[in-house]
Design an enzyme around this catalytic site. Sequence first.
Site, PDB file in Angstrom:
ATOM      1  N   ALA A 132       0.830  -1.197   0.000  1.00  0.00           N
ATOM      2  CA  ALA A 132       0.000   0.000   0.000  1.00  0.00           C
ATOM      3  C   ALA A 132       0.867   1.250   0.000  1.00  0.00           C
ATOM      4  O   ALA A 132       0.656   2.171  -0.764  1.00  0.00           O
ATOM      5  CB  ALA A 132      -0.904   0.001   1.219  1.00  0.00           C
ATOM      6  N   THR A 133       1.862   1.286   0.850  1.00  0.00           N
ATOM      7  CA  THR A 133       2.719   2.458   0.952  1.00  0.00           C
ATOM      8  C   THR A 133       4.172   2.031   0.838  1.00  0.00           C
ATOM      9  O   THR A 133       4.632   1.229   1.639  1.00  0.00           O
ATOM     10  CB  THR A 133       2.540   3.165   2.303  1.00  0.00           C
ATOM     11  OG1 THR A 133       1.189   3.076   2.683  1.00  0.00           O
ATOM     12  CG2 THR A 133       2.967   4.598   2.222  1.00  0.00           C
ATOM     13  N   GLN A 134       4.890   2.562  -0.115  1.00  0.00           N
ATOM     14  CA  GLN A 134       6.324   2.337  -0.166  1.00  0.00           C
ATOM     15  C   GLN A 134       7.068   3.571   0.305  1.00  0.00           C
ATOM     16  O   GLN A 134       8.235   3.523   0.603  1.00  0.00           O
ATOM     17  CB  GLN A 134       6.767   1.960  -1.580  1.00  0.00           C
ATOM     18  CG  GLN A 134       6.509   0.514  -1.918  1.00  0.00           C
ATOM     19  CD  GLN A 134       7.451  -0.431  -1.200  1.00  0.00           C
ATOM     20  OE1 GLN A 134       8.355  -0.008  -0.499  1.00  0.00           O
ATOM     21  NE2 GLN A 134       7.238  -1.720  -1.374  1.00  0.00           N
TER      22      GLN A 134
END
Lengths: 265, 268
Positions: free
Chosen positions: B32-34
Amino acid sequence: MAAMFSQNPLMNGPNYSFSDAPRAQAPDGAREHRFDPYTDNGGSTLAIAGADFTIMAGDTRLTSGYSINSRFHPKVFKIGGTTADQSDATIALSVVGFTADGEALKERLDAICKMYHYRHGKPMSVKACAQRLSTILYQKRFFPYYAYAILGGLDEEGKGAVYSYDPVGSYEREQCRAGGAAASLIMPFLDNQVNFKNQFIPGSGEGHALQERERRPLTRNEVETLVKDAFDGAVERHIEVGDGLQMMIITREGIQEVILPLKKD
Amino acid sequence: MDHRPQAWGRPRDDVYGAYDASYLHSNTPKTATQSPVVTGTSVVGLKFADGVVIAADNLASYGSLARFTDVKRLRVFLDSSVVGFGGDVSDMQYLDRHLNELAIDEAYDHLTPDSSASKTASLNAANLYKYLQKLMYARRNDFDPLWNQILVAGLDGAQKPFLGSVDLRGTSFTSPSLATGYGAMLAQPIMRRVAATEEDAARLTREQAVDVVKECMKVLFYRDARSLDRYSIAVVTKDGIELKEDEQLEKQSWAFAERIRGYGTQTV
């Protein structure tokens, strides 16, 4: 020729009209930023085995970079007690490196020792616990717990036992071991003061004829003094070490915990 | 005219190259979030004699752009704890929904006519801190971190003030005073001046603690370019939570700015 004008890339593959058209596959390492799952939270640990006791120690500072996150975050834990306050524990574990991994490791080993106690009606021996800890570490060989662990207790004969580990589970029983940020500062001091390395009997000869000073197990008072001196020295020379000194003294009577102040600068 | 409808309305392959569909079937794990996108800056927290003060400004930045200026970054959990979020705002909102579910489950599990009894039986701040630590650590083990640093303020099992911090790697710690982000450099020294140890913090009055935290918010607004003068502040005690979500920084003094030299276009 007809394939050249086809709009279906699956039919004939990409046919580009200019050189910097999108590439089907990004080159390796194209992503500039990746999540780094590890950090180093500093701090240092130390363990010394005596004739009938073991002392485990660690400072209580927790850092990230140049910041001090907490001045009291202990890194020596009692393992395998049957109550919440671990009052009947017989083994202690110190972890230093990445604290989140260290605490996860501590909780797994603690749970395993508790299960052993409930199933067999007796606490796990340090020898068995030491082997189990090595297995836990090696199970995560390819995504290791970034923690330098030291396990301390009393062996079957009641002698002090210290087992030291690397992050992937190599381990060894030793008389003493320093771990963490100031390990390289403390370990040579311990070699000299615990194992009497480079100490010779005065006037016993020249060069190779010099006789080594005979090793003897240290008394509890001597060891406590060594631990305090080692940490006082480490605090002076390493910025990630300081605030408080936590000591666990493991004897036949149980584990006694002592907290002493260190320099807070 | 191409007779196949699949090709209608698409950029021509012979002009623009084939459509790069690689993103549709990537072989990397779903994440979802890098990296954080819309972010909140510092959260500061300070313990006092019978509770904890916690504060965060109401800004959500998009890089250096002050994008959303009315984002509440303090969240009340079960009327007994306050959670403050720094870092990615979308991950904060995910955690907010997650904690809502948790709070509802907890409320059902401990449903009693006497509300004060249910409060002690249910999750306190120390429990919530441990829960969030496990959650964040599990997500870092999946290489899908929630990009936040979180402060948890409230009371522990012995009804003593509790203040803890958890970050995106699952690193967790407690201290008499805590601050995330720039606050760790700018606010912590101010708070440690009054509460260096637990004993010092236990001697602070509520008014003193609130004043120090407000002072910290002011210093952060002076020096942190990703901060705002509108902020939320909460005080947690045995008697409950007092949360104010639209505070304005008071008694600002920009006189010092006159003396700053070396930046910008002044002709010294």
